[in-house]
Write an enzyme that holds these catalytic residues in place. Sequence first.
Site, PDB file in Angstrom:
ATOM      1  N   ASP A   1      -1.437  -5.460  -5.468  1.00 15.77           N
ATOM      2  CA  ASP A   1      -2.648  -4.670  -5.700  1.00 15.77           C
ATOM      3  C   ASP A   1      -2.284  -3.191  -5.657  1.00 15.77           C
ATOM      4  O   ASP A   1      -1.180  -2.835  -6.037  1.00 15.77           O
ATOM      5  CB  ASP A   1      -3.743  -5.053  -4.688  1.00 15.77           C
TER       6      ASP A   1
ATOM      7  N   GLU B   1       3.334  -9.411  -1.849  1.00 16.27           N
ATOM      8  CA  GLU B   1       2.049 -10.011  -1.510  1.00 16.27           C
ATOM      9  C   GLU B   1       1.962 -11.527  -1.722  1.00 16.27           C
ATOM     10  O   GLU B   1       1.250 -12.209  -0.979  1.00 16.27           O
ATOM     11  CB  GLU B   1       0.936  -9.313  -2.311  1.00 16.27           C
TER      12      GLU B   1
ATOM     13  N   GLY C   1       0.797  -1.222   0.000  1.00 16.34           N
ATOM     14  CA  GLY C   1       0.000   0.000   0.000  1.00 16.34           C
ATOM     15  C   GLY C   1       0.824   1.265   0.000  1.00 16.34           C
ATOM     16  O   GLY C   1       0.357   2.319  -0.440  1.00 16.34           O
TER      17      GLY C   1
END
Length: 383
Positions: free
Chosen positions: A146, A138, A115
């Site tokens: 993502d 991840e 993030g």
Amino acid sequence: MPAEPAVLVRREGALGRITLNRPKAINALTTGMVQAIDAALRTWAADDGIAAVLVDGAGGRGLCAGGDIRFFHDCARRGDPAPKAFWAAEYRLNALISTYPKPYVALMDGLVMGGGIGISAHGATRIVTERSVLSMPEVGIGFVPDVGGTHLLARIPGEIGTHLALTGARIGAADAIACGLADHHLPSDALPAFVAALREAAGAGLGAGGAGPLARWYATVAVATGPSSLAADRAWIDPCYRHGSVEEILAALTASPAPAARAAAEEIAAKSPTSLKVTLRALRSARALPGLGACLDQEYRIACVLLSTHDLVEGIRAAVVDKDRSPRWSPDRLDDVTAEDVDRFFAPLGDAELGLGEAGGLGPADDSGPGGELGLREREAAR
């Protein structure tokens, strides 16, 4: 004494400042933090008194270590869908950053993971230092890259993005700039002076009297990063990772005479087989998608399915709960993850779709737009 807010939002003249403020967690993002950042950006976008925005992290250890994965773990174990709301808010924020109408500057000092990439690498100007460590790890926790990571990784020259996604490898300043994830390399001890220069430039309006002097400041203070090791490694990365399946990639890496290739094979073999196969398909799909918004939509579909999987809970357990570093994946063999298993992660969500790929003004940032001389990437020209 009341606790300090997890996001510090303030104005310094014409400069809007956002500081992630969970230093003990290396500023890992929560839903409330994402919402606070989004609200500040939307307010300042309409405020003529703000000329630029600067984002950094408190504590000196990094900008952001990613999302609060303990939260994901606990929710997944009890069947709580709350992470879906977090991802929806986070991905909308990533899209907003990519098209922000004013210069958006991120200080990527220290650790920048998951993030943290999402709130920095989509901005107009990304500053790295000798302390910067970037990664999208991840697959090691049963998840997938993502926050627009598939968009970013798929557009790195050659197959470097595939290598970074499937291994979760960490990179420094030189590789970050070579991969188009950062723009300028500044010494960490020069950051206070940089912030002062940015504040002064914002006060001048970042027009002819603002952005020009700041660009000259970059040229004076920025330091060379040295050669990119990943660029040199393309001799084995590109031929090994060009294949269409994880099994073929692993076979090529294992057979390669390059020691780094065989080390990469060992790294990949330890990751979630399901996450590896879903990640590879997401990366290949991202190359054909029209922009960041469509990639975020795809990532949201995948994340929503992953929330109910064994591997997400197990991967986080092994990494941060029990910390035994010995995840027990299910399935635990690549051969046992079928094409039908992978297909379900890409199925449309109907009314639950984010729709960022269809929303106007939420595509990739235009470096020739409002960022002016602060957006010096020229990524597409380099490709």
